[in-house]
Design a protein around this motif. Structure first.
Motif, PDB file in Angstrom:
ATOM      1  N   ALA A 158      94.232  95.854  15.221  1.00 50.44           N
ATOM      2  CA  ALA A 158      95.384  96.378  14.563  1.00 50.44           C
ATOM      3  C   ALA A 158      95.170  95.856  12.926  1.00 50.44           C
ATOM      4  N   VAL A 159      94.558  94.672  12.800  1.00 49.69           N
ATOM      5  CA  VAL A 159      94.329  94.121  11.462  1.00 49.69           C
ATOM      6  C   VAL A 159      93.422  94.955  10.789  1.00 49.69           C
ATOM      7  N   TYR A 160      92.164  95.572  11.575  1.00 51.44           N
ATOM      8  CA  TYR A 160      91.023  96.318  10.952  1.00 51.44           C
ATOM      9  C   TYR A 160      91.793  97.618  10.611  1.00 51.44           C
ATOM     10  N   LYS A 161      92.669  98.222  11.374  1.00 49.11           N
ATOM     11  CA  LYS A 161      93.033  99.466  10.939  1.00 49.11           C
ATOM     12  C   LYS A 161      94.105  99.529   9.979  1.00 49.11           C
ATOM     13  N   ASP A 162      94.968  98.281   9.395  1.00 48.08           N
ATOM     14  CA  ASP A 162      95.475  98.067   8.550  1.00 48.08           C
ATOM     15  C   ASP A 162      94.735  97.942   7.284  1.00 48.08           C
ATOM     16  N   PHE A 163      93.617  97.221   7.416  1.00 44.77           N
ATOM     17  CA  PHE A 163      92.719  96.793   6.209  1.00 44.77           C
ATOM     18  C   PHE A 163      91.919  98.037   5.773  1.00 44.77           C
ATOM     19  N   MET A 164      91.433  98.822   6.689  1.00 54.89           N
ATOM     20  CA  MET A 164      90.765 100.076   6.321  1.00 54.89           C
ATOM     21  C   MET A 164      91.714 100.945   5.861  1.00 54.89           C
ATOM     22  N   GLN A 165      92.881 101.305   5.863  1.00 60.89           N
ATOM     23  CA  GLN A 165      94.106 101.908   5.361  1.00 60.89           C
ATOM     24  C   GLN A 165      94.143 101.591   3.922  1.00 60.89           C
ATOM     25  N   ALA A 166      94.233 100.362   3.823  1.00 61.32           N
ATOM     26  CA  ALA A 166      94.563  99.641   2.505  1.00 61.32           C
ATOM     27  C   ALA A 166      93.440  99.827   1.594  1.00 61.32           C
ATOM     28  N   THR A 167      92.194  99.902   1.908  1.00 57.31           N
ATOM     29  CA  THR A 167      90.983  99.747   1.159  1.00 57.31           C
ATOM     30  C   THR A 167      90.457 101.158   1.062  1.00 57.31           C
ATOM     31  N   GLY A 168      90.944 102.237   1.810  1.00 53.94           N
ATOM     32  CA  GLY A 168      90.160 103.606   1.712  1.00 53.94           C
ATOM     33  C   GLY A 168      89.092 103.622   2.412  1.00 53.94           C
ATOM     34  N   GLY A 169      88.826 102.805   3.420  1.00 52.06           N
ATOM     35  CA  GLY A 169      87.651 102.834   4.372  1.00 52.06           C
ATOM     36  C   GLY A 169      86.621 101.770   4.032  1.00 52.06           C
ATOM     37  N   LYS A 170      86.980 100.940   3.317  1.00 52.58           N
ATOM     38  CA  LYS A 170      86.035 100.064   3.076  1.00 52.58           C
ATOM     39  C   LYS A 170      86.183  98.742   3.719  1.00 52.58           C
ATOM     40  N   PRO A 171      85.335  98.190   4.426  1.00 52.93           N
ATOM     41  CA  PRO A 171      85.203  96.954   5.266  1.00 52.93           C
ATOM     42  C   PRO A 171      85.419  95.638   4.504  1.00 52.93           C
ATOM     43  N   PHE A 172      85.252  95.989   3.259  1.00 53.06           N
ATOM     44  CA  PHE A 172      84.962  94.671   2.216  1.00 53.06           C
ATOM     45  C   PHE A 172      85.843  94.820   0.927  1.00 53.06           C
ATOM     46  N   HIS A 173      86.365  93.668   0.880  1.00 50.32           N
ATOM     47  CA  HIS A 173      87.446  93.890  -0.408  1.00 50.32           C
ATOM     48  C   HIS A 173      87.191  92.671  -1.349  1.00 50.32           C
ATOM     49  N   GLU A 222      98.428  88.900  30.313  1.00 48.09           N
ATOM     50  CA  GLU A 222      98.763  89.521  28.908  1.00 48.09           C
ATOM     51  C   GLU A 222      97.782  88.991  27.989  1.00 48.09           C
ATOM     52  N   ASN A 223      97.639  87.993  27.742  1.00 47.88           N
ATOM     53  CA  ASN A 223      96.700  87.134  26.708  1.00 47.88           C
ATOM     54  C   ASN A 223      95.292  87.514  26.925  1.00 47.88           C
ATOM     55  N   MET A 224      94.980  87.664  28.290  1.00 47.27           N
ATOM     56  CA  MET A 224      93.491  88.056  28.489  1.00 47.27           C
ATOM     57  C   MET A 224      93.202  89.527  28.237  1.00 47.27           C
ATOM     58  N   CYS A 225      94.211  90.405  28.485  1.00 50.38           N
ATOM     59  CA  CYS A 225      94.105  91.769  27.877  1.00 50.38           C
ATOM     60  C   CYS A 225      93.816  91.810  26.554  1.00 50.38           C
ATOM     61  N   LYS A 226      94.716  91.077  25.762  1.00 52.37           N
ATOM     62  CA  LYS A 226      94.791  91.102  24.254  1.00 52.37           C
ATOM     63  C   LYS A 226      93.234  90.760  23.783  1.00 52.37           C
ATOM     64  N   GLU A 227      92.647  89.601  24.524  1.00 52.15           N
ATOM     65  CA  GLU A 227      91.639  88.978  23.804  1.00 52.15           C
ATOM     66  C   GLU A 227      90.166  89.938  24.325  1.00 52.15           C
ATOM     67  N   LYS A 228      90.376  90.537  25.587  1.00 50.60           N
ATOM     68  CA  LYS A 228      89.467  91.498  25.837  1.00 50.60           C
ATOM     69  C   LYS A 228      89.295  92.568  24.941  1.00 50.60           C
ATOM     70  N   GLU A 229      90.311  93.300  24.858  1.00 53.27           N
ATOM     71  CA  GLU A 229      90.548  94.534  24.125  1.00 53.27           C
ATOM     72  C   GLU A 229      90.508  94.268  22.681  1.00 53.27           C
ATOM     73  N   HIS A 230      90.512  92.998  22.041  1.00 50.28           N
ATOM     74  CA  HIS A 230      90.688  92.851  20.754  1.00 50.28           C
ATOM     75  C   HIS A 230      91.747  93.476  20.023  1.00 50.28           C
ATOM     76  N   LEU A 231      92.822  93.518  20.748  1.00 51.05           N
ATOM     77  CA  LEU A 231      94.089  94.182  20.290  1.00 51.05           C
ATOM     78  C   LEU A 231      94.566  93.826  18.742  1.00 51.05           C
ATOM     79  N   ASN A 232      94.560  92.395  18.757  1.00 51.30           N
ATOM     80  CA  ASN A 232      95.118  91.859  17.458  1.00 51.30           C
ATOM     81  C   ASN A 232      94.114  92.256  16.282  1.00 51.30           C
ATOM     82  N   GLU A 233      92.784  91.988  16.743  1.00 53.08           N
ATOM     83  CA  GLU A 233      91.760  92.279  15.536  1.00 53.08           C
ATOM     84  C   GLU A 233      91.677  93.888  15.251  1.00 53.08           C
TER      85      GLU A 233
END
Length: 512
Positions: free
Chosen positions: A354-369, A341-352
Protein backbone atom coordinates in the motif's frame (compact mmCIF):
# COMPACT_ATOMS: atom_id res chain seq x y z
CA UNK A 1 50.52 -25.65 18.70
CA UNK A 2 47.65 -27.76 20.02
CA UNK A 3 47.20 -30.89 17.92
CA UNK A 4 43.89 -31.66 16.19
CA UNK A 5 42.51 -35.07 17.21
CA UNK A 6 40.06 -37.37 15.39
CA UNK A 7 37.27 -36.62 17.89
CA UNK A 8 37.43 -33.00 16.73
CA UNK A 9 37.49 -34.02 13.06
CA UNK A 10 34.34 -36.14 13.28
CA UNK A 11 32.34 -33.18 14.58
CA UNK A 12 32.07 -32.27 10.89
CA UNK A 13 30.59 -35.68 10.15
CA UNK A 14 27.26 -37.46 10.70
CA UNK A 15 28.88 -40.15 12.83
CA UNK A 16 31.06 -40.19 15.97
CA UNK A 17 32.92 -43.50 15.75
CA UNK A 18 36.26 -42.92 14.01
CA UNK A 19 38.02 -45.29 11.62
CA UNK A 20 41.30 -45.29 9.71
CA UNK A 21 39.87 -42.93 7.07
CA UNK A 22 39.12 -40.36 9.76
CA UNK A 23 42.64 -40.73 11.19
CA UNK A 24 44.08 -40.18 7.72
CA UNK A 25 42.18 -36.93 7.20
CA UNK A 26 42.88 -35.76 10.75
CA UNK A 27 46.58 -35.95 9.89
CA UNK A 28 45.95 -33.78 6.82
CA UNK A 29 44.03 -31.28 8.97
CA UNK A 30 47.07 -31.00 11.23
CA UNK A 31 49.32 -30.33 8.26
CA UNK A 32 47.02 -27.57 7.02
CA UNK A 33 46.83 -26.21 10.56
CA UNK A 34 50.63 -26.02 10.65
CA UNK A 35 50.69 -24.13 7.33
CA UNK A 36 48.19 -21.57 8.62
CA UNK A 37 50.11 -21.16 11.87
CA UNK A 38 53.44 -20.82 10.06
CA UNK A 39 52.11 -17.96 7.97
CA UNK A 40 50.76 -16.20 11.06
CA UNK A 41 47.23 -16.21 9.71
CA UNK A 42 46.05 -15.66 13.25
CA UNK A 43 46.38 -11.95 12.45
CA UNK A 44 43.45 -12.43 10.08
CA UNK A 45 41.42 -14.72 12.35
CA UNK A 46 40.15 -13.60 15.75
CA UNK A 47 41.48 -16.62 17.68
CA UNK A 48 43.20 -19.97 17.37
CA UNK A 49 39.93 -21.92 17.46
CA UNK A 50 38.93 -20.34 14.16
CA UNK A 51 42.26 -21.33 12.60
CA UNK A 52 41.67 -24.91 13.74
CA UNK A 53 38.12 -24.81 12.38
CA UNK A 54 39.33 -23.47 9.01
CA UNK A 55 41.91 -26.29 8.88
CA UNK A 56 39.21 -28.87 9.52
CA UNK A 57 36.85 -27.39 6.94
CA UNK A 58 39.53 -27.20 4.25
CA UNK A 59 40.30 -30.85 4.92
CA UNK A 60 36.60 -31.74 4.76
CA UNK A 61 36.37 -29.91 1.42
CA UNK A 62 39.28 -32.05 0.17
CA UNK A 63 37.53 -35.17 1.45
CA UNK A 64 34.34 -34.10 -0.35
CA UNK A 65 36.18 -33.82 -3.66
CA UNK A 66 38.14 -37.05 -3.19
CA UNK A 67 35.03 -39.02 -2.17
CA UNK A 68 32.93 -37.46 -4.94
CA UNK A 69 30.26 -36.43 -2.44
CA UNK A 70 29.37 -33.52 -4.70
CA UNK A 71 28.67 -30.71 -2.23
CA UNK A 72 31.44 -28.48 -3.59
CA UNK A 73 30.71 -29.23 -7.26
CA UNK A 74 27.06 -28.36 -6.64
CA UNK A 75 28.20 -24.99 -5.33
CA UNK A 76 30.53 -24.26 -8.24
CA UNK A 77 27.88 -25.33 -10.76
CA UNK A 78 25.39 -22.92 -9.16
CA UNK A 79 28.03 -20.17 -9.23
CA UNK A 80 28.49 -20.78 -12.93
CA UNK A 81 24.73 -20.61 -13.45
CA UNK A 82 24.11 -17.52 -11.33
CA UNK A 83 27.28 -15.47 -11.78
CA UNK A 84 28.77 -16.82 -15.00
CA UNK A 85 31.92 -18.26 -13.40
CA UNK A 86 32.78 -21.39 -11.44
CA UNK A 87 33.93 -19.20 -8.55
CA UNK A 88 33.52 -15.54 -7.66
CA UNK A 89 36.51 -13.17 -7.84
CA UNK A 90 39.15 -15.16 -9.67
CA UNK A 91 39.79 -15.34 -13.44
CA UNK A 92 39.66 -19.03 -14.34
CA UNK A 93 40.99 -20.61 -17.50
CA UNK A 94 41.05 -24.07 -19.03
CA UNK A 95 43.35 -25.24 -16.21
CA UNK A 96 40.51 -24.99 -13.70
CA UNK A 97 38.90 -28.42 -13.28
CA UNK A 98 35.52 -28.27 -11.49
CA UNK A 99 35.67 -31.94 -10.43
CA UNK A 100 39.18 -31.71 -8.96
CA UNK A 101 41.04 -29.55 -6.46
CA UNK A 102 42.23 -26.11 -7.54
CA UNK A 103 44.25 -23.40 -5.77
CA UNK A 104 41.42 -20.95 -6.45
CA UNK A 105 39.01 -23.16 -4.49
CA UNK A 106 41.28 -22.99 -1.46
CA UNK A 107 41.81 -19.27 -1.89
CA UNK A 108 38.06 -18.68 -1.94
CA UNK A 109 37.43 -20.90 1.10
CA UNK A 110 40.18 -19.16 3.07
CA UNK A 111 38.68 -15.78 2.18
CA UNK A 112 35.25 -17.04 3.27
CA UNK A 113 36.53 -18.19 6.67
CA UNK A 114 38.50 -15.02 7.33
CA UNK A 115 35.61 -12.82 6.18
CA UNK A 116 33.21 -14.71 8.43
CA UNK A 117 35.43 -13.94 11.42
CA UNK A 118 35.39 -10.25 10.47
CA UNK A 119 31.65 -9.84 9.83
CA UNK A 120 30.96 -8.44 13.27
CA UNK A 121 33.77 -5.90 12.89
CA UNK A 122 32.37 -4.48 9.67
CA UNK A 123 35.61 -5.21 7.79
CA UNK A 124 35.66 -6.33 4.17
CA UNK A 125 38.55 -8.62 3.30
CA UNK A 126 39.97 -8.22 -0.19
CA UNK A 127 39.58 -11.61 -1.94
CA UNK A 128 42.80 -10.87 -3.85
CA UNK A 129 44.83 -10.40 -0.67
CA UNK A 130 48.34 -11.64 -1.64
CA UNK A 131 48.83 -13.39 1.70
CA UNK A 132 45.70 -15.49 1.16
CA UNK A 133 46.90 -16.45 -2.33
CA UNK A 134 50.33 -17.52 -1.02
CA UNK A 135 48.83 -19.68 1.73
CA UNK A 136 46.29 -21.19 -0.68
CA UNK A 137 49.03 -22.22 -3.09
CA UNK A 138 51.06 -23.86 -0.32
CA UNK A 139 48.02 -25.82 0.88
CA UNK A 140 47.23 -26.76 -2.71
CA UNK A 141 50.75 -28.18 -3.20
CA UNK A 142 50.35 -30.20 0.01
CA UNK A 143 47.04 -31.68 -1.15
CA UNK A 144 48.08 -32.13 -4.78
CA UNK A 145 50.87 -34.49 -3.69
CA UNK A 146 48.32 -36.88 -2.17
CA UNK A 147 45.42 -36.27 -4.54
CA UNK A 148 45.79 -39.59 -6.37
CA UNK A 149 46.24 -41.68 -3.22
CA UNK A 150 43.86 -40.12 -0.68
CA UNK A 151 41.11 -42.61 0.33
CA UNK A 152 37.42 -42.06 -0.29
CA UNK A 153 35.07 -41.84 2.67
CA UNK A 154 32.45 -44.44 1.76
CA UNK A 155 30.53 -43.94 5.01
CA UNK A 156 29.90 -40.31 4.15
CA UNK A 157 28.90 -41.18 0.58
CA UNK A 158 26.42 -43.80 1.81
CA UNK A 159 24.99 -41.37 4.34
CA UNK A 160 24.21 -38.99 1.47
CA UNK A 161 22.59 -41.79 -0.57
CA UNK A 162 20.20 -43.52 1.86
CA UNK A 163 17.64 -46.08 0.78
CA UNK A 164 13.93 -45.72 1.36
CA UNK A 165 11.20 -43.76 -0.41
CA UNK A 166 8.27 -41.69 0.75
CA UNK A 167 7.58 -41.67 4.46
CA UNK A 168 10.13 -44.48 4.97
CA UNK A 169 12.95 -42.19 3.84
CA UNK A 170 11.79 -39.08 5.70
CA UNK A 171 13.70 -39.72 8.94
CA UNK A 172 16.92 -40.26 6.98
CA UNK A 173 16.32 -37.06 5.06
CA UNK A 174 15.86 -35.15 8.32
CA UNK A 175 19.20 -36.46 9.58
CA UNK A 176 20.99 -35.39 6.42
CA UNK A 177 19.31 -31.98 6.45
CA UNK A 178 20.29 -31.43 10.08
CA UNK A 179 23.90 -32.48 9.46
CA UNK A 180 24.24 -30.45 6.28
CA UNK A 181 22.80 -27.31 7.85
CA UNK A 182 24.57 -27.33 11.21
CA UNK A 183 27.65 -29.56 10.98
CA UNK A 184 29.00 -29.78 7.43
CA UNK A 185 32.09 -27.84 6.33
CA UNK A 186 29.97 -26.00 3.77
CA UNK A 187 27.83 -24.16 6.33
CA UNK A 188 30.12 -22.43 8.80
CA UNK A 189 27.77 -19.74 10.17
CA UNK A 190 24.55 -21.60 10.91
CA UNK A 191 25.34 -22.84 14.40
CA UNK A 192 26.37 -19.33 15.43
CA UNK A 193 23.09 -17.97 14.06
CA UNK A 194 21.19 -20.51 16.14
CA UNK A 195 22.95 -19.50 19.36
CA UNK A 196 22.51 -15.80 18.54
CA UNK A 197 18.76 -16.28 18.27
CA UNK A 198 18.60 -18.48 21.36
CA UNK A 199 20.43 -15.82 23.35
CA UNK A 200 17.99 -13.18 22.16
CA UNK A 201 15.02 -15.29 23.21
CA UNK A 202 16.50 -16.30 26.58
CA UNK A 203 17.04 -12.67 27.53
CA UNK A 204 13.41 -11.82 26.77
CA UNK A 205 11.81 -14.72 28.66
CA UNK A 206 10.18 -14.18 32.04
CA UNK A 207 10.31 -16.82 34.77
CA UNK A 208 7.21 -18.62 33.52
CA UNK A 209 8.54 -18.86 29.99
CA UNK A 210 11.87 -20.18 31.21
CA UNK A 211 10.06 -23.47 31.72
CA UNK A 212 9.33 -23.55 27.99
CA UNK A 213 12.93 -22.85 27.00
CA UNK A 214 13.49 -26.34 25.59
CA UNK A 215 10.46 -26.05 23.31
CA UNK A 216 11.51 -22.60 22.09
CA UNK A 217 15.04 -23.76 21.36
CA UNK A 218 13.71 -26.72 19.38
CA UNK A 219 11.47 -24.37 17.41
CA UNK A 220 14.39 -22.06 16.59
CA UNK A 221 16.61 -25.01 15.69
CA UNK A 222 14.11 -26.48 13.25
CA UNK A 223 12.97 -23.16 11.81
CA UNK A 224 16.53 -22.12 10.95
CA UNK A 225 17.22 -25.56 9.50
CA UNK A 226 14.37 -24.99 7.05
CA UNK A 227 14.65 -21.25 6.45
CA UNK A 228 18.11 -20.12 7.55
CA UNK A 229 20.22 -18.70 4.73
CA UNK A 230 23.61 -17.89 6.19
CA UNK A 231 25.37 -19.97 3.58
CA UNK A 232 27.13 -19.54 0.27
CA UNK A 233 24.58 -18.36 -2.33
CA UNK A 234 22.05 -17.68 0.46
CA UNK A 235 19.67 -20.59 -0.12
CA UNK A 236 17.80 -22.61 2.52
CA UNK A 237 19.46 -25.95 3.20
CA UNK A 238 16.48 -27.91 1.86
CA UNK A 239 16.98 -26.11 -1.48
CA UNK A 240 20.68 -26.92 -1.38
CA UNK A 241 19.96 -30.61 -0.87
CA UNK A 242 17.48 -30.51 -3.74
CA UNK A 243 20.17 -29.06 -6.00
CA UNK A 244 22.66 -31.60 -4.72
CA UNK A 245 20.27 -34.50 -5.37
CA UNK A 246 19.65 -33.32 -8.94
CA UNK A 247 23.37 -33.22 -9.72
CA UNK A 248 24.54 -36.26 -7.79
CA UNK A 249 21.86 -38.89 -8.37
CA UNK A 250 20.48 -38.37 -4.89
CA UNK A 251 17.09 -39.63 -3.69
CA UNK A 252 14.24 -38.51 -5.92
CA UNK A 253 12.14 -37.35 -2.95
CA UNK A 254 14.85 -34.85 -1.96
CA UNK A 255 14.53 -33.03 -5.27
CA UNK A 256 11.05 -31.79 -4.41
CA UNK A 257 11.91 -30.96 -0.78
CA UNK A 258 12.59 -27.27 -1.33
CA UNK A 259 9.30 -25.59 -0.49
CA UNK A 260 8.31 -24.98 3.14
CA UNK A 261 5.26 -23.25 4.56
CA UNK A 262 4.53 -21.98 8.06
CA UNK A 263 0.89 -21.20 8.71
CA UNK A 264 -2.36 -21.95 10.52
CA UNK A 265 -4.26 -24.91 9.07
CA UNK A 266 -7.75 -26.35 9.42
CA UNK A 267 -8.02 -30.14 9.49
CA UNK A 268 -10.51 -30.86 6.69
CA UNK A 269 -10.08 -34.59 6.07
CA UNK A 270 -8.08 -37.62 7.14
CA UNK A 271 -7.42 -41.15 5.89
CA UNK A 272 -5.11 -43.97 6.89
CA UNK A 273 -2.01 -42.31 5.41
CA UNK A 274 -2.61 -38.56 5.23
CA UNK A 275 -4.07 -35.56 7.02
CA UNK A 276 -5.55 -32.90 4.74
CA UNK A 277 -4.86 -29.37 5.96
CA UNK A 278 -6.40 -26.20 4.58
CA UNK A 279 -4.15 -23.15 4.78
CA UNK A 280 -6.16 -20.52 6.63
CA UNK A 281 -4.00 -17.76 5.13
CA UNK A 282 -4.76 -18.98 1.61
CA UNK A 283 -8.09 -20.75 1.88
CA UNK A 284 -8.05 -22.31 -1.59
CA UNK A 285 -4.95 -24.38 -0.74
CA UNK A 286 -5.34 -27.82 0.86
CA UNK A 287 -2.19 -29.84 1.62
CA UNK A 288 -1.87 -33.61 1.77
CA UNK A 289 0.44 -34.31 4.71
CA UNK A 290 2.02 -37.61 5.75
CA UNK A 291 0.28 -38.59 8.97
CA UNK A 292 3.42 -40.30 10.30
CA UNK A 293 5.37 -37.05 10.07
CA UNK A 294 3.32 -35.75 13.02
CA UNK A 295 3.73 -36.53 16.68
CA UNK A 296 0.25 -38.04 16.73
CA UNK A 297 0.09 -37.96 20.54
CA UNK A 298 0.04 -34.16 20.39
CA UNK A 299 -2.97 -34.15 18.09
CA UNK A 300 -4.71 -37.19 19.50
CA UNK A 301 -7.94 -35.25 20.16
CA UNK A 302 -8.13 -33.77 16.66
CA UNK A 303 -11.51 -33.31 15.01
CA UNK A 304 -12.08 -32.97 11.28
CA UNK A 305 -13.65 -29.64 10.41
CA UNK A 306 -12.84 -28.08 13.81
CA UNK A 307 -9.22 -28.51 14.88
CA UNK A 308 -6.70 -25.87 13.82
CA UNK A 309 -3.00 -26.66 13.67
CA UNK A 310 -0.11 -24.19 13.65
CA UNK A 311 2.96 -25.82 12.14
CA UNK A 312 5.53 -25.83 9.35
CA UNK A 313 5.16 -28.07 6.32
CA UNK A 314 7.90 -29.19 3.95
CA UNK A 315 7.14 -30.64 0.53
CA UNK A 316 8.67 -34.11 0.33
CA UNK A 317 8.14 -36.67 -2.41
CA UNK A 318 4.56 -36.59 -3.63
CA UNK A 319 3.14 -35.03 -0.46
CA UNK A 320 4.03 -32.80 2.49
CA UNK A 321 5.45 -33.51 5.92
CA UNK A 322 5.29 -31.67 9.23
CA UNK A 323 8.58 -30.37 10.63
CA UNK A 324 9.38 -28.72 13.95
CA UNK A 325 7.02 -27.12 16.44
CA UNK A 326 3.29 -27.90 16.38
CA UNK A 327 0.38 -26.34 18.27
CA UNK A 328 -3.19 -27.66 17.95
CA UNK A 329 -6.34 -25.81 19.05
CA UNK A 330 -9.79 -27.42 19.31
CA UNK A 331 -11.43 -24.66 17.27
CA UNK A 332 -10.91 -21.43 15.36
CA UNK A 333 -11.28 -18.92 18.19
CA UNK A 334 -10.96 -15.11 18.06
CA UNK A 335 -7.30 -15.10 19.11
CA UNK A 336 -6.37 -17.45 16.28
CA UNK A 337 -8.41 -15.41 13.80
CA UNK A 338 -6.50 -12.30 14.85
CA UNK A 339 -3.16 -14.11 14.49
CA UNK A 340 -4.18 -15.37 11.04
CA UNK A 341 -5.11 -11.86 9.95
CA UNK A 342 -1.72 -10.52 11.05
CA UNK A 343 0.10 -13.41 9.41
CA UNK A 344 -1.74 -12.80 6.11
CA UNK A 345 -0.72 -9.14 6.14
CA UNK A 346 2.87 -10.08 6.84
CA UNK A 347 3.03 -12.81 4.19
CA UNK A 348 1.41 -10.72 1.51
CA UNK A 349 3.27 -7.53 2.51
CA UNK A 350 -0.08 -5.77 2.38
CA UNK A 351 0.99 -2.68 4.32
CA UNK A 352 4.24 -2.39 2.40
CA UNK A 353 2.47 -2.73 -0.95
CA UNK A 354 0.00 0.00 0.00
CA UNK A 355 2.83 2.40 0.87
CA UNK A 356 4.66 1.41 -2.31
CA UNK A 357 1.63 2.23 -4.44
CA UNK A 358 1.13 5.64 -2.78
CA UNK A 359 4.83 6.48 -3.07
CA UNK A 360 5.12 5.58 -6.75
CA UNK A 361 2.04 7.64 -7.57
CA UNK A 362 3.42 10.64 -5.68
CA UNK A 363 6.84 10.49 -7.39
CA UNK A 364 5.63 9.69 -10.88
CA UNK A 365 7.05 6.17 -10.81
CA UNK A 366 10.37 6.81 -9.05
CA UNK A 367 11.25 4.52 -6.10
CA UNK A 368 13.75 7.07 -4.75
CA UNK A 369 12.90 10.58 -3.57
CA UNK A 370 15.61 13.00 -2.42
CA UNK A 371 14.99 15.67 0.20
CA UNK A 372 17.22 18.61 1.09
CA UNK A 373 15.84 19.16 4.56
CA UNK A 374 13.84 17.62 7.36
CA UNK A 375 10.93 19.93 6.56
CA UNK A 376 11.00 18.89 2.92
CA UNK A 377 10.63 15.29 4.02
CA UNK A 378 7.68 16.17 6.25
CA UNK A 379 6.06 18.10 3.38
CA UNK A 380 6.46 15.06 1.14
CA UNK A 381 4.70 12.88 3.71
CA UNK A 382 1.82 15.30 4.30
CA UNK A 383 1.33 16.93 0.88
CA UNK A 384 2.53 14.40 -1.70
CA UNK A 385 1.67 11.16 0.06
CA UNK A 386 -1.25 12.80 1.88
CA UNK A 387 -0.34 11.01 5.10
CA UNK A 388 -1.36 12.52 8.42
CA UNK A 389 1.20 12.56 11.19
CA UNK A 390 -0.65 11.82 14.42
CA UNK A 391 -0.64 14.66 16.95
CA UNK A 392 1.03 12.54 19.61
CA UNK A 393 3.76 11.35 17.22
CA UNK A 394 6.89 13.43 16.84
CA UNK A 395 9.60 12.52 14.36
CA UNK A 396 12.88 11.84 16.16
CA UNK A 397 15.12 14.93 16.34
CA UNK A 398 18.01 12.72 15.24
CA UNK A 399 16.52 12.69 11.73
CA UNK A 400 18.55 15.48 10.16
CA UNK A 401 19.48 16.32 6.61
CA UNK A 402 22.92 17.94 6.82
CA UNK A 403 23.88 16.06 3.68
CA UNK A 404 20.40 15.39 2.37
CA UNK A 405 18.24 12.33 2.80
CA UNK A 406 16.68 9.83 0.48
CA UNK A 407 13.29 8.15 0.84
CA UNK A 408 13.16 4.70 -0.74
CA UNK A 409 10.33 2.27 -1.27
CA UNK A 410 9.70 -1.32 -2.33
CA UNK A 411 6.62 -3.57 -2.11
CA UNK A 412 8.55 -5.98 0.11
CA UNK A 413 9.99 -3.54 2.65
CA UNK A 414 7.75 -0.51 2.34
CA UNK A 415 9.23 2.92 3.09
CA UNK A 416 12.85 3.39 4.18
CA UNK A 417 14.47 6.68 5.15
CA UNK A 418 18.23 6.99 4.70
CA UNK A 419 19.88 10.01 6.33
CA UNK A 420 23.46 8.82 5.89
CA UNK A 421 25.66 8.39 2.85
CA UNK A 422 23.28 10.20 0.53
CA UNK A 423 26.31 11.75 -1.20
CA UNK A 424 27.04 8.27 -2.61
CA UNK A 425 23.90 8.02 -4.77
CA UNK A 426 24.27 9.45 -8.26
CA UNK A 427 21.02 10.95 -9.54
CA UNK A 428 19.97 14.20 -11.21
CA UNK A 429 17.54 14.59 -8.29
CA UNK A 430 20.27 14.34 -5.64
CA UNK A 431 21.79 17.76 -5.01
CA UNK A 432 24.21 16.29 -2.45
CA UNK A 433 25.89 13.71 -4.70
CA UNK A 434 29.69 13.84 -4.26
CA UNK A 435 31.84 11.48 -6.34
CA UNK A 436 34.82 11.74 -3.95
CA UNK A 437 32.75 10.79 -0.93
CA UNK A 438 31.06 8.05 -2.94
CA UNK A 439 34.41 6.53 -3.88
CA UNK A 440 35.15 6.09 -0.17
CA UNK A 441 31.75 5.13 1.22
CA UNK A 442 29.36 3.85 -1.48
CA UNK A 443 30.58 0.32 -0.79
CA UNK A 444 28.23 0.27 2.21
CA UNK A 445 25.17 0.26 -0.05
CA UNK A 446 26.37 -3.01 -1.60
CA UNK A 447 27.64 -4.82 1.46
CA UNK A 448 25.92 -3.51 4.59
CA UNK A 449 22.33 -4.65 5.31
CA UNK A 450 22.14 -2.09 8.14
CA UNK A 451 22.31 0.69 5.57
CA UNK A 452 19.69 -0.45 3.06
CA UNK A 453 17.36 -3.45 2.39
CA UNK A 454 18.59 -5.99 -0.14
CA UNK A 455 16.02 -5.30 -2.84
CA UNK A 456 16.72 -1.56 -2.81
CA UNK A 457 20.46 -2.20 -2.98
CA UNK A 458 19.87 -4.32 -6.09
CA UNK A 459 17.76 -1.57 -7.61
CA UNK A 460 20.40 1.10 -7.01
CA UNK A 461 22.98 -1.13 -8.66
CA UNK A 462 20.76 -1.98 -11.63
CA UNK A 463 19.95 1.69 -12.23
CA UNK A 464 23.64 2.62 -12.22
CA UNK A 465 23.24 4.90 -9.20
CA UNK A 466 26.34 3.61 -7.38
CA UNK A 467 29.02 3.99 -10.10
CA UNK A 468 31.77 5.07 -7.69
CA UNK A 469 31.60 2.12 -5.28
CA UNK A 470 35.02 0.50 -4.96
CA UNK A 471 36.84 -2.12 -2.94
CA UNK A 472 40.23 -1.15 -1.50
CA UNK A 473 42.88 -2.68 -3.72
CA UNK A 474 46.66 -2.59 -3.90
CA UNK A 475 46.17 -2.14 -7.66
CA UNK A 476 44.53 1.25 -7.25
CA UNK A 477 41.11 2.84 -7.04
CA UNK A 478 40.15 2.25 -10.68
CA UNK A 479 40.90 -1.45 -10.39
CA UNK A 480 39.10 -1.69 -7.04
CA UNK A 481 36.02 -0.09 -8.61
CA UNK A 482 36.09 -2.44 -11.61
CA UNK A 483 36.66 -5.49 -9.38
CA UNK A 484 33.72 -4.60 -7.15
CA UNK A 485 31.37 -4.01 -10.05
CA UNK A 486 32.34 -7.33 -11.62
CA UNK A 487 31.62 -9.16 -8.36
CA UNK A 488 28.84 -6.97 -6.94
CA UNK A 489 26.12 -9.58 -7.55
CA UNK A 490 27.87 -12.24 -5.48
CA UNK A 491 29.13 -9.86 -2.78
CA UNK A 492 25.69 -8.34 -2.20
CA UNK A 493 24.13 -11.80 -1.96
CA UNK A 494 26.91 -12.89 0.40
CA UNK A 495 26.77 -9.97 2.83
CA UNK A 496 22.96 -9.62 2.87
CA UNK A 497 22.30 -13.40 3.01
CA UNK A 498 19.82 -12.92 0.16
CA UNK A 499 19.55 -13.74 -3.54
CA UNK A 500 17.73 -12.11 -6.42
CA UNK A 501 15.60 -15.09 -7.33
CA UNK A 502 13.94 -15.09 -3.91
CA UNK A 503 14.24 -11.52 -2.69
CA UNK A 504 14.14 -9.19 -5.69
CA UNK A 505 13.02 -10.64 -9.00
CA UNK A 506 9.64 -11.70 -7.61
CA UNK A 507 8.38 -8.12 -7.57
CA UNK A 508 10.21 -6.54 -10.51
CA UNK A 509 7.23 -7.01 -12.78
CA UNK A 510 4.74 -5.50 -10.38
CA UNK A 511 2.75 -2.60 -11.87
CA UNK A 512 4.38 0.71 -11.15
Amino acid sequence: MKKIYPKEWVKLHPYRQTDEIDHYYTDIANQIYQVLQTHLVDGMFDDDENIRYASLCLTAWFEDVISQIGIWTTFTAECKKRYGNWLPFYPLNEEYYPDEINPEDIQFLLWHHIQTCCRGEGRVINPENPAIAIIANEIYCLLDRIYETAPENERLWQFMHPKGKGIEGLDKYRLVLQWFHYDSYFNIENEEQYWDEVEGWDESLDEDWQNKQKMIRYSIYTSLMLKGRRDLLSLPSCEWLALWAERNDGPQDWRTAKDSLESYFLLTEEDSEFLYLQDLCAKTNVYKVFKESFDLKKIKKRQVGKSTIYCTLLHYGNAWCQMGILVMSPSLDDDIKSSIENMCKEKEHLNEKAVYKDFMQATGGKPFHFCKSRQEMIDFFTHDLKYNIAKDVELPPTIKADHGMVLMVSPRNGLCVQTRLCECIKSPDNAFYDAKVAAQKALAFLLNPDVIPYDLSCMLQDKGMLPDAALNSLKGEAYGRKFLQQNAHFLTDYFFHRCREKDYNDWLLMPR
